[in-house]
Design an enzyme around this catalytic site. Structure first.
Site, PDB file in Angstrom:
ATOM      1  N   HIS A  72      -4.876  13.455  36.539  1.00  0.00           N
ATOM      2  CA  HIS A  72      -5.720  13.656  35.518  1.00  0.00           C
ATOM      3  C   HIS A  72      -5.188  14.689  34.779  1.00  0.00           C
ATOM      4  CE1 HIS A  72      -9.669  11.580  33.737  1.00  0.00           C
ATOM      5  NE2 HIS A  72      -8.837  10.430  34.100  1.00  0.00           N
ATOM      6  N   ASN A  73      -3.968  14.833  34.284  1.00  0.00           N
ATOM      7  CA  ASN A  73      -3.517  15.984  33.743  1.00  0.00           C
ATOM      8  C   ASN A  73      -3.869  16.219  32.409  1.00  0.00           C
ATOM      9  OD1 ASN A  73      -2.417  16.307  36.266  1.00  0.00           O
ATOM     10  ND2 ASN A  73      -0.237  15.354  35.497  1.00  0.00           N
ATOM     11  N   GLU A 113      -4.676   9.931  42.366  1.00  0.00           N
ATOM     12  CA  GLU A 113      -4.237   9.793  40.771  1.00  0.00           C
ATOM     13  C   GLU A 113      -4.221  11.058  40.173  1.00  0.00           C
ATOM     14  OE1 GLU A 113      -5.447   6.089  38.368  1.00  0.00           O
ATOM     15  OE2 GLU A 113      -6.825   7.418  37.889  1.00  0.00           O
ATOM     16  N   ASP A 144     -12.088   3.528  42.156  1.00  0.00           N
ATOM     17  CA  ASP A 144     -11.037   2.653  42.682  1.00  0.00           C
ATOM     18  C   ASP A 144     -11.389   2.488  44.132  1.00  0.00           C
ATOM     19  OD1 ASP A 144      -9.335   2.650  40.727  1.00  0.00           O
ATOM     20  OD2 ASP A 144      -8.656   4.557  41.049  1.00  0.00           O
ATOM     21  N   GLU A 153     -13.262   3.597  27.620  1.00  0.00           N
ATOM     22  CA  GLU A 153     -13.031   4.250  28.794  1.00  0.00           C
ATOM     23  C   GLU A 153     -14.253   4.811  29.268  1.00  0.00           C
ATOM     24  OE1 GLU A 153      -9.054   5.692  29.493  1.00  0.00           O
ATOM     25  OE2 GLU A 153      -8.238   3.936  28.274  1.00  0.00           O
ATOM     26  N   HIS A 168       0.645   5.149  30.856  1.00  0.00           N
ATOM     27  CA  HIS A 168      -0.276   5.534  32.137  1.00  0.00           C
ATOM     28  C   HIS A 168      -0.734   4.257  32.740  1.00  0.00           C
ATOM     29  CE1 HIS A 168      -4.042   7.270  33.688  1.00  0.00           C
ATOM     30  NE2 HIS A 168      -4.601   6.014  33.526  1.00  0.00           N
TER      31      HIS A 168
END
Length: 581
Positions: A313-314, A311, A335, A536, A238
Site C-alpha cells: 500500500h505504497n 499486499e 481479503d 473504494e 493495480h
C-alpha cells in the site's frame, strides 16, 4: 451548522507533564535542525453539534471524551465564526489548531455520535475532532511555524489548520444526483483520447484508449462514465498487473554465465513463469487454493485451513501515511475474511527514507520520512489493535531510495475450519453489501495506485486515499463468521480496488447480475452513479445470500449492530446490468 443548531467545543488535556507525543515532537524538531522547543502542549479537541442541554454536555465530557484519572475537560458553545488568533503577537507561545478537511472520514467523530445515542443523547447530530498545539520557542515566526506545521504536525491532503482557534467544516452533500455522462469516442482523435484519460485520471495509455474506442464504435453507441471508469479500474496496473504479465526481453552486454544461460531471452510473464507455474509444478498437496481467490489457502491439519495474504500500500501511504497504512492492513484483513477465515495475526515490512534527511533533499511535494514513518507505524498498529488482531512480526528498513515513496508491505494470516469456504453464487441469490457506507473516499484508488508519482500527486489524488474504520470492520467480521457457521451465504468477497464494480463483477462473471444502486447506504447525499459503483470506501464485504436466508442474516446484523444493503440479485443470462433510479 445545520438548521441553526448549536456547536460546542470540548478541550481535553492530560494532567501533569503532557502526552508522550510531546517528547516525540521535540525530538523530531531537534533532529530536523529547526531548533529547540522550549515547551509544547497538546490538547484534544472535540466539536459536537445539536440541541444539547448542559447536563448532556457534561456527561459527554466526563464519560466519553476524557479519562477522569488522567485528563481534564472543558466545554463551551462556539459561534459560527472561528476566533482567529494572530501569530504576529509578541507572545512567544504559538497556537496551531488542526481539523480534518470536510468530507475526510473522521472515525472517532462517528463513534462519538453512535456512543452518545447509546447513552441516551439522541440530539447529538454531528461531531468532529481536532488537536490544539501550544508551542513556545524564540525562533518561531510565521515562516517557521508554517514549516513545522506542514512537516510534522499536519498533512495538507486531509487536514486544515488555523494559527488560532478553528471551527470544523461539515460536508454538505449535493441533494441532486449528478447525471450519467456519455462520451462519443468515435469522433475523438488520439490527442482527445489521451486528454480524456488524463482528465478523468484513468491511467490508460493510447493503445488502451483506442481499444475501448474501437469496441464502442463497433457497438455504435457512446460510452458512459460508469463504463469508462469501470474499464479503467479493471485494466489498471493495480488490478491486472500488466508489468508482471508483459513479455520481457533480457539483453546481456556480455556472455552469460552457465547459471544465466538457463534464463530465456524472452520471458513471457514473470508472474506466470516464475510464480504461478512454479507453484503448479511443485504441486504441494497441502496447497488448497492459490491465485484464484482473495487469499491463498493451505491445509494446517485435518481440522483447520490457514489462509495468507500480503499486499503493498505504497502510494496511499506516501501521501497520507496513517490512512494509507491503516487501510493497507484493513485490506489484507478483508481479503482473509473474503475466504471465510478468521484473521488471527498481522505482519508487515516497512521501508522509509532516512529519518535525518533534510527537507531540501526531498522531491517537491514529498512528506518528510519522519512524518511518513510515524504515521505508517501508527496506522498499522491502530487497525489490528482495534479489531483484536496482533501484529506478530515485522521489519523496518531505512534507505534513500524510499524517500519519495515508502514500501508498506502488509500481511494477514487467517484460520478457518477445513473446507468451509464457499465461493459459488447461484442464480437468484441476493447481492448483499455488508459493513461500511459508501462515500467519495477511495475514488479511483486502483488507477491512482497505478500512476507515476510526482510533486502534484497529493493535490490531484486526495479522494483516492481511504480512511479506515476498524470498529465497523470488526462488526462485519462478527456477522460474517456467524453467517459462515450457519451456512447463510454461497459466496463472499471483499470490496477493495474498483469497489462494487470489481467485487460484484468478479462474483457475477459466470452468471450475471442485476444491480440497483438506489438503495445503497451512503455517507452523504449527492454521489454520482459512477462514484457509487467505483468507490473504494472501506470496510465493505459483498455476499451472495439465497432468499430463504435473508431474514436470518438480517437478524445477525441486528445482533452485531452492522448495516447491510440488498442491492440486487445474481442472474443466469451472463449480463451485468447496473441502474440507479
Amino acid at each position: 451548522m445545520a438548521n441553526g443548531e448549536n456547536l460546542y467545543r470540548f478541550e481535553v488535556r492530560t494532567r501533569g507533564a503532557g502526552s508522550p507525543r510531546i517528547e516525540a515532537l521535540k525530538a523530531d524538531v531537534r533532529a530536523l535542525g529547526m531548533g529547540i522547543l522550549r515547551s509544547a502542549r497538546d490538547t484534544a479537541l472535540y466539536f459536537v453539534e445539536g440541541d444539547l442541554a448542559p447536563e448532556e454536555l457534561c456527561l459527554l465530557g466526563r464519560f466519553l471524551l476524557s479519562d477522569p484519572v488522567e485528563e481534564t475537560f472543558e466545554w463551551r458553545e462556539v459561534s459560527r465564526q472561528a476566533l482567529h488568533g494572530s501569530i504576529s503577537e509578541p507572545d512567544t507561545v504559538r497556537i496551531v489548531e488542526i481539523c480534518r478537511k470536510p468530507g475526510v472520514t473522521d472515525t472517532v467523530a462517528n463513534e462519538l455520535v453512535r456512543a452518545a445515542r447509546e447513552m441516551g443523547i439522541p440530539c447529538l447530530n454531528r461531531a468532529a475532532t481536532g488537536i490544539r498545539w501550544e508551542l513556545e520557542a524564540d525562533w518561531l515566526n510565521e515562516t517557521s511555524l508554517l514549516k513545522l506545521t506542514r512537516v510534522l504536525l499536519a498533512n495538507s491532503l486531509i487536514d486544515r489548520w488555523e494559527f488560532g482557534e478553528i471551527n470544523p467544516i461539515f460536508p454538505e452533500g449535493q441533494l441532486l444526483v449528478p447525471p450519467v455522462e456519455q462520451y462519443d469516442l468515435g469522433i475523438m482523435d488520439d490527442d482527445s483520447l489521451l486528454s480524456l484519460s488524463s482528465e478523468r485520471r484513468l491511467a490508460l495509455d493510447l493503445t488502451e484508449m483506442k481499444a475501448i474506442q474501437a469496441w464502442f464504435v463497433a457497438q455504435r453507441r457512446e460510452i458512459t462514465d460508469v463504463e469508462l471508469e469501470m474499464i479503467a479500474q479493471t485494466w489498471s496496473e493495480h488490478c491486472v498487473h500488466k508489468s508482471f504479465k508483459a513479455d520481457i526481453e533480457v539483453i546481456r552486454d556480455s556472455k552469460p554465465s552457465d547459471r544465466e544461460s538457463a534464463f530465456p531471452r524472452i520471458i513471457h510473464s514473470i508472474f506466470n513463469t516464475y510464480i504461478k507455474n512454479t507453484t503448479e509444478e511443485i504441486g504441494a498437496p497441502w496447497v488448497k487454493s492459490a491465485f484464484v481467490d482473495n487469499a491463498g489457502i493451505v491445509s494446517f491439519d485435518d481440522r483447520w485451513d490457514l489462509s495468507f495474504k500480503v499486499e503493498t500500500h505504497n502510494h496511499p501511504s506516501a501521501i497520507e501515511p496513517f490512512g494509507g497504512a491503516n487501510t493497507g492492513v484493513g485490506g489484507v484483513i478483508r481479503d482473509i475474511m473474503g475466504v471465510s477465515a478468521k484473521p488471527i495475526a498481522v505482519t508487515d515490512i516497512l521501508c522509509f527514507g532516512p529519518p535525518d534527511i533534510s527537507e531540501d533533499e526531498l522531491p517537491q511535494g514529498t512528506l518528510h520520512p519522519r512524518l511518513v514513518a510515524r504515521g505508517v507505524v501508527a496506522g498499522v498498529e491502530d487497525y489490528g489493535n482495534k479489531m483484536g488482531i496482533p501484529t506478530v512480526n515485522g521489519a523496518v528498513h531505512f534507505h534513500p531510495g524510499y524517500a519519495a515513496n515508502p514500501l508498506v508491505y502488509c500481511g494477514c494470516i487467517g484460520l478457518a475450519p477445513r473446507g468451509i469456504h464457499r465461493n459459488k453464487p447461484e442464480s437468484g441469490d441476493h447481492v448483499i453489501v455488508l459493513g461500511g457506507r459508501t462515500g467519495r473516499d477511495g475514488i479511483r484508488g486502483a488507477t491512482f495506485s497505478s500512476m507515476k508519482m510526482d510533486g502534484s500527486t497529493g493535490e490531484v489524488a486526495g479522494a483516492s486515499v481511504q480512511i479506515g474504520d476498524p470498529i465497523i470492520q470488526k462488526k462485519a467480521l462478527d456477522v460474517l463468521l456467524a453467517a459462515r457457521d450457519a451456512g447463510l451465504y454461497n459466496a463472499v468477497t471483499d470490496c477493495g480496488a474498483g469497489g462494487l464494480s470489481s467485487a460484484v463483477g468478479e462474483m457475477a462473471r459466470e452468471l450475471g447480475a442485476e444491480i440497483d444502486l438506489s438503495g445503497l447506504g451512503t455517507k452523504y447525499p449527492g454521489l454520482a452513479p459512477w462514484e457509487l459503483w467505483l468507490s473504494e470506501a472501506q470496510e465493505r464485504m459483498v455476499l451472495a445470500i439465497p432468499p430463504r436466508h435473508i431474514k436470518a442474516f438480517s437478524e445477525l446484523c441486528s445482533i452485531f449492530e452492522c448495516e447491510f444493503w440488498d442491492i440486487g440479485a445474481f442472474r443466469s443470462d451472463g449480463e451485468l446490468k447496473v441502474r440507479v433510479k
